[in-house]
Design an enzyme around this catalytic site. Structure first.
Site, short mmCIF file in Angstrom:
data_model
loop_
_atom_site.label_atom_id
_atom_site.label_comp_id
_atom_site.label_asym_id
_atom_site.label_seq_id
_atom_site.Cartn_x
_atom_site.Cartn_y
_atom_site.Cartn_z
N ASN A 67 22.75 -23.41 7.71
CA ASN A 67 23.21 -22.43 7.16
C ASN A 67 23.09 -21.46 8.21
O ASN A 67 21.55 -21.13 8.93
CB ASN A 67 22.12 -21.88 6.00
CG ASN A 67 22.24 -20.47 5.75
OD1 ASN A 67 23.04 -19.75 5.74
ND2 ASN A 67 21.53 -20.11 5.12
N TRP A 68 25.04 -21.32 9.08
CA TRP A 68 24.31 -20.03 10.14
C TRP A 68 24.40 -19.11 9.71
O TRP A 68 24.67 -18.41 10.58
CB TRP A 68 26.30 -20.86 10.53
CG TRP A 68 25.86 -22.15 11.44
CD1 TRP A 68 24.80 -23.28 11.14
CD2 TRP A 68 27.17 -22.58 11.93
NE1 TRP A 68 26.02 -24.53 11.33
CE2 TRP A 68 26.73 -23.89 11.49
CE3 TRP A 68 28.01 -22.29 12.40
CZ2 TRP A 68 27.65 -25.10 12.36
CZ3 TRP A 68 29.39 -23.51 13.18
CH2 TRP A 68 28.66 -24.41 12.87
N LYS A 69 24.36 -18.32 8.98
CA LYS A 69 24.12 -17.26 8.38
C LYS A 69 24.98 -16.48 8.87
O LYS A 69 26.43 -16.82 8.86
CB LYS A 69 22.41 -16.81 8.38
CG LYS A 69 21.47 -17.12 7.93
CD LYS A 69 20.60 -17.07 7.77
CE LYS A 69 19.29 -17.80 7.71
NZ LYS A 69 17.80 -16.63 7.15
N HIS A 112 20.19 -17.24 -2.27
CA HIS A 112 19.50 -17.52 -0.71
C HIS A 112 19.43 -15.90 -1.14
O HIS A 112 19.41 -15.22 -1.59
CB HIS A 112 20.63 -16.94 0.08
CG HIS A 112 20.21 -17.96 1.29
ND1 HIS A 112 19.08 -16.67 2.06
CD2 HIS A 112 19.73 -18.55 2.14
CE1 HIS A 112 18.98 -17.08 3.38
NE2 HIS A 112 18.97 -18.12 3.11
N GLU A 165 18.63 -13.95 1.05
CA GLU A 165 19.35 -12.68 1.81
C GLU A 165 19.88 -11.95 0.31
O GLU A 165 20.41 -10.83 0.45
CB GLU A 165 19.18 -12.82 3.10
CG GLU A 165 18.81 -13.56 4.12
CD GLU A 165 19.08 -14.25 4.82
OE1 GLU A 165 20.08 -14.78 5.39
OE2 GLU A 165 17.95 -15.02 6.14
N GLU A 219 13.13 -22.33 -1.40
CA GLU A 219 12.74 -21.74 -0.16
C GLU A 219 11.49 -20.04 -0.25
O GLU A 219 12.60 -19.44 -0.50
CB GLU A 219 13.90 -20.89 0.49
CG GLU A 219 15.23 -21.92 0.90
CD GLU A 219 16.09 -21.81 1.78
OE1 GLU A 219 16.40 -22.01 2.95
OE2 GLU A 219 16.94 -20.48 1.38
N GLY A 253 12.57 -18.24 8.19
CA GLY A 253 12.94 -16.58 9.35
C GLY A 253 12.06 -16.08 9.88
O GLY A 253 12.40 -15.24 11.52
N SER A 311 11.95 -21.86 7.95
CA SER A 311 11.00 -21.64 9.30
C SER A 311 11.17 -23.40 9.98
O SER A 311 10.48 -23.65 10.19
CB SER A 311 10.08 -21.58 9.23
OG SER A 311 9.99 -19.80 9.24
N GLY A 324 18.30 -22.56 8.67
CA GLY A 324 18.83 -21.42 9.34
C GLY A 324 18.99 -21.21 10.51
O GLY A 324 19.82 -21.80 11.56
N GLY A 325 17.59 -20.78 11.81
CA GLY A 325 17.93 -20.70 12.85
C GLY A 325 17.75 -22.04 13.79
O GLY A 325 18.75 -21.99 14.54
C1 PEP Z 1 17.75 -20.18 5.38
O1 PEP Z 1 18.34 -19.77 5.87
O2 PEP Z 1 17.77 -20.59 4.55
C2 PEP Z 1 15.89 -20.49 6.44
C3 PEP Z 1 15.08 -21.12 5.54
O3 PEP Z 1 16.55 -19.41 7.71
P1 PEP Z 1 15.14 -20.40 8.53
O4 PEP Z 1 14.90 -21.67 8.83
O5 PEP Z 1 15.53 -19.65 9.67
O6 PEP Z 1 13.53 -19.78 8.37
#
Ligand code: PEP
Length: 257
Positions: free
Chosen positions: A9-11, A96, A98, A166, A172, A213, A234-235
């Site tokens: 997930n590049w957000k 999600h 966010e 999640e 994050g 994370s 994500g990251g």
């Molecule tokens: C996400 O965006 O769904 C996520 C889990 O982000 P991260 O891996 O950065 O915690």
């Protein structure tokens, strides 16, 4: 066994050129040897879906969107419909944290979006998970069950669904949940709710991912758990090398022996 997935997930990151470069690096890095038994999915921002589709064309990498609206077309300024996305994507991330907590999407809207995505032929990657406050109150399982029940109320069959657990407090933050805390929910609340809704056999084919994370150093701890079929990243998915390692670890641990 349900299919296994590694989803990036590049957000709201990467311009078009950067997105194409990242997709091409991931494609090249997964070419030889090709990992077996894992579906690799990348979810760039909307404006990069078309160029990234070209960049991964002919490879096994699949494309996902990060969101979709609940209606097929009309006066909904700024929104993108699942029907529009279906020309590019196989998957769409919905619910999600966010979207829920920053954009204020409520469970009713997420349910409408989930129904619409399925109707358009997309596979929803439905994100669920509790806030820190809900966890501290002892409500993690109940919240997760309610989020699944509400989102899937209008979805008659389990085919094509993907669930991502999640916990909000792990996204994050650099602090993942412990595998034991994740399994408590993935093997408990999530499987129970899916089985109540779709029966044991159909629900056992729904992949359940962990997200929060995840990185190449910790992903194996989650993948070794039978109730977890992959990761939503994500990251670390913005770094081609790290994402490739996560995909390869998923194949090693979950793929064919
Ligand atoms: C996400 O965006 O769904 C996520 C889990 O982000 P991260 O891996 O950065 O915690």
């Amino acid at each position: 066994m349900p299919p296994c997935l590694a989803v990036g997930n590049w957000k709201m990151n990467t311009g078009v050129a950067e997105a194409v470069a990242l997709a091409s690096s991931i494609r090249n890095g997964l070419e030889s040897p090709a990992p077996r038994g894992v579906e690799t999915v990348i979810c760039p921002p909307f404006i990069s879906l078309a160029p990234v589709m070209d960049a991964i064309s002919g490879s096994p990498i699949k494309l996902g969107a990060q969101n979709a609206y609940s209606r097929p077309s009309g006066a909904f300024t700024g929104e993108i419909s699942p029907q529009m996305l279906a020309d590019f994507c196989q998957y769409v991330i919905l619910g999600h944290s966010e979207r829920r907590h920053v954009m204020g999407e409520d469970e009713g809207l997420i349910a409408e979006k989930t129904v619409a995505a399925v109707a358009a032929g997309l596979q929803p990657i439905l994100c669920v998970g509790e806030t820190l406050e809900e966890r501290q109150r002892g409500d993690a399982g109940a919240v997760t069950r309610r989020q699944i029940r509400t989102a899937l109320a209008g979805v008659p069959t389990a085919g094509g669904l993907v669930i991502a657990y999640e916990p909000v407090w792990a996204i994050g933050t650099g602090v993942p949940a412990t595998p034991a805390a994740v399994v408590d929910i993935t093997a408990g609340a999530i499987r129970e709710e899916l089985a109540d809704r779709y029966g044991e056999t159909a629900s056992s084919q729904v992949p359940v991912l962990y997200g929060g994370s995840v990185n190449p150093q910790n992903v194996a701890d989650f993948l070794r758990e039978p109730s977890i079929q992959g990761a939503l990243v994500g990251g670390a998915s913005l770094n081609a090398g790290q994402f490739i390692q996560i995909v390869r670890l998923t194949a090693e641990i979950k793929g064919p022996a």
